[in-house]
Scaffold this active site. Structure first.
Site, PDB file in Angstrom:
ATOM      1  N   LYS A   5       4.988 -11.812  -2.884  1.00  0.00           N
ATOM      2  CA  LYS A   5       3.868 -11.317  -3.677  1.00  0.00           C
ATOM      3  C   LYS A   5       4.045 -11.616  -5.167  1.00  0.00           C
ATOM      4  O   LYS A   5       3.058 -11.819  -5.878  1.00  0.00           O
ATOM      5  CB  LYS A   5       3.700  -9.812  -3.456  1.00  0.00           C
ATOM      6  CG  LYS A   5       3.178  -9.428  -2.081  1.00  0.00           C
ATOM      7  CD  LYS A   5       2.908  -7.926  -2.020  1.00  0.00           C
ATOM      8  CE  LYS A   5       2.455  -7.476  -0.642  1.00  0.00           C
ATOM      9  NZ  LYS A   5       2.152  -6.025  -0.609  1.00  0.00           N
TER      10      LYS A   5
ATOM     11  N   ASP B 116      -1.252  -3.125  -3.430  1.00  0.00           N
ATOM     12  CA  ASP B 116      -0.870  -3.194  -2.023  1.00  0.00           C
ATOM     13  C   ASP B 116      -1.851  -2.360  -1.190  1.00  0.00           C
ATOM     14  O   ASP B 116      -2.543  -1.485  -1.714  1.00  0.00           O
ATOM     15  CB  ASP B 116       0.560  -2.660  -1.883  1.00  0.00           C
ATOM     16  CG  ASP B 116       1.001  -2.516  -0.444  1.00  0.00           C
ATOM     17  OD1 ASP B 116       0.911  -3.506   0.303  1.00  0.00           O
ATOM     18  OD2 ASP B 116       1.418  -1.404  -0.057  1.00  0.00           O
TER      19      ASP B 116
ATOM     20  N   ASP C 211       4.501   0.233  -2.787  1.00  0.00           N
ATOM     21  CA  ASP C 211       5.348   1.296  -2.233  1.00  0.00           C
ATOM     22  C   ASP C 211       6.596   0.790  -1.512  1.00  0.00           C
ATOM     23  O   ASP C 211       7.511   1.561  -1.234  1.00  0.00           O
ATOM     24  CB  ASP C 211       4.543   2.131  -1.229  1.00  0.00           C
ATOM     25  CG  ASP C 211       4.310   1.403   0.079  1.00  0.00           C
ATOM     26  OD1 ASP C 211       4.840   1.837   1.114  1.00  0.00           O
ATOM     27  OD2 ASP C 211       3.618   0.366   0.078  1.00  0.00           O
TER      28      ASP C 211
ATOM     29  N   GLY D  40       0.544  -7.882   3.006  1.00  0.00           N
ATOM     30  CA  GLY D  40       1.204  -8.697   4.014  1.00  0.00           C
ATOM     31  C   GLY D  40       0.262  -9.110   5.123  1.00  0.00           C
ATOM     32  O   GLY D  40       0.553 -10.003   5.906  1.00  0.00           O
TER      33      GLY D  40
ATOM     34  N   ASP E  12      -1.286  -1.030   2.688  1.00  0.00           N
ATOM     35  CA  ASP E  12      -0.753   0.010   3.565  1.00  0.00           C
ATOM     36  C   ASP E  12       0.180   0.949   2.823  1.00  0.00           C
ATOM     37  O   ASP E  12       1.126   0.522   2.159  1.00  0.00           O
ATOM     38  CB  ASP E  12      -0.042  -0.644   4.755  1.00  0.00           C
ATOM     39  CG  ASP E  12      -1.012  -1.423   5.626  1.00  0.00           C
ATOM     40  OD1 ASP E  12      -1.869  -0.778   6.251  1.00  0.00           O
ATOM     41  OD2 ASP E  12      -0.937  -2.661   5.642  1.00  0.00           O
TER      42      ASP E  12
ATOM     43  N   ASN F 195       8.580  -5.251  -0.133  1.00  0.00           N
ATOM     44  CA  ASN F 195       7.830  -6.494  -0.346  1.00  0.00           C
ATOM     45  C   ASN F 195       6.948  -6.449  -1.588  1.00  0.00           C
ATOM     46  O   ASN F 195       6.399  -7.477  -1.998  1.00  0.00           O
ATOM     47  CB  ASN F 195       6.987  -6.841   0.889  1.00  0.00           C
ATOM     48  CG  ASN F 195       5.934  -5.798   1.219  1.00  0.00           C
ATOM     49  OD1 ASN F 195       6.153  -4.600   1.047  1.00  0.00           O
ATOM     50  ND2 ASN F 195       4.791  -6.242   1.695  1.00  0.00           N
TER      51      ASN F 195
END
Length: 269
Positions: free
Chosen positions: A194, A8, A217, A43, A10, A220
């Site tokens: 995902k 991921d 984290d 995302g 962010d 999602n």
């Protein structure tokens, strides 16, 4: 043996300033140089991931990207599209109907454009939206869009928390509804998250779950944990993700991605 890392962006690979630490950059490059595929799973739309790919030298044929929270899969330079799933006009209207009855603000993603009928300044000024040129549309114009890659409620955390269960209940399994941040609630096609995308990608690459590590984290990222055998939660991750993890690494401010790569793959502290 791990052959693919899905990570991921962010609050995972990126710190609070939306930057990649030197340590994370070195660790990712070391893994990639050992023929481990690095898959950015975000995302964000592809055009917002591209600068990260360029910084890490991943914008090539050998690496892959999961963007739009799983609605889009491509190789690193976007010359080969493996999956593209979009909301149609009826979907857009169904979702907008649900959002507007709760008086929440939202954005609509269409390829490289982000449309809005108006969002709060505190949302527009978030670092994740740095340099974004939001395109204003009336509600009527939004309802006439042919398709959207995704729709995001972008509003106060308290308001989203208040309505999230009601919204998920009313949508009733027609769409994937997930939180990508405390003040973002996203709507995608039912076949997009995902985890679904990661499963499609590893099948495409003829890999097994045992050869895949996922790092994340937020809510999602949970679907990736259903696919990858090695599940890494950041120290700043939500508790549900930590409970599902096989390894909890350091937080985003202390190069948690690098710490996981060195300890679980490279065996180099």
């Amino acid at each position: 043996m791990i052959k693919l890392i899905a990570v991921d962006l962010d609050d995972t690979l990126l710190n609070k300033n939306k930057e990649i630490s030197k340590e994370n950059k070195i660790a990712v490059n070391k893994a990639n140089n050992q023929n481990i595929k690095i898959v950015i799973a975000s995302g964000r739309p592809y055009f917002r991931v591209l600068p990260i790919l360029e910084e890490l030298n991943l914008n090539n044929d050998n690496n892959y990207v999961i963007s739009y929270n799983g609605a889009y899969i491509s190789n690193g330079n976007n010359t080969k599209i493996i999956k593209r799933s979009v909301l149609n006009n009826q979907d857009i209207n169904n979702i907008v109907d649900e959002i507007t009855q709760h008086n929440l603000t939202f954005t609509v993603y269409v390829n490289d454009d982000i449309y809005t009928a108006g969002i709060p300044t505190f949302i527009k000024d978030k670092l994740v939206f740095k340099d974004i040129d939001f395109k204003p549309l009336t509600m009527e114009e939004i309802r006439k869009l042919d398709f959207a890659n995704k729709i995001i409620i972008a509003d106060e955390e308290e308001k989203i928390r208040k309505y999230v269960d009601v919204i998920k209940h009313n949508i009733n399994g027609k769409y994937n509804v997930l939180k990508s941040a405390t003040d973002f609630l996203e709507f995608l096609t039912i076949d997009s998250n995902k985890g679904i995308a990661l499963k499609q990608l590893i099948e495409y690459l003829h890999l097994t779950k045992e050869e895949v590590m996922a790092i994340g984290d937020e809510e999602n990222d949970m679907p990736m944990f259903e696919i990858a055998s090695t599940k890494v939660a950041m120290a700043n991750a939500n508790n549900a993700l930590k409970q599902k993890a096989t390894f909890v690494t350091k937080d985003q401010e202390h190069s948690g991605v690098a710490y996981a790569i060195y300890n679980l793959i490279l065996n180099d502290n």
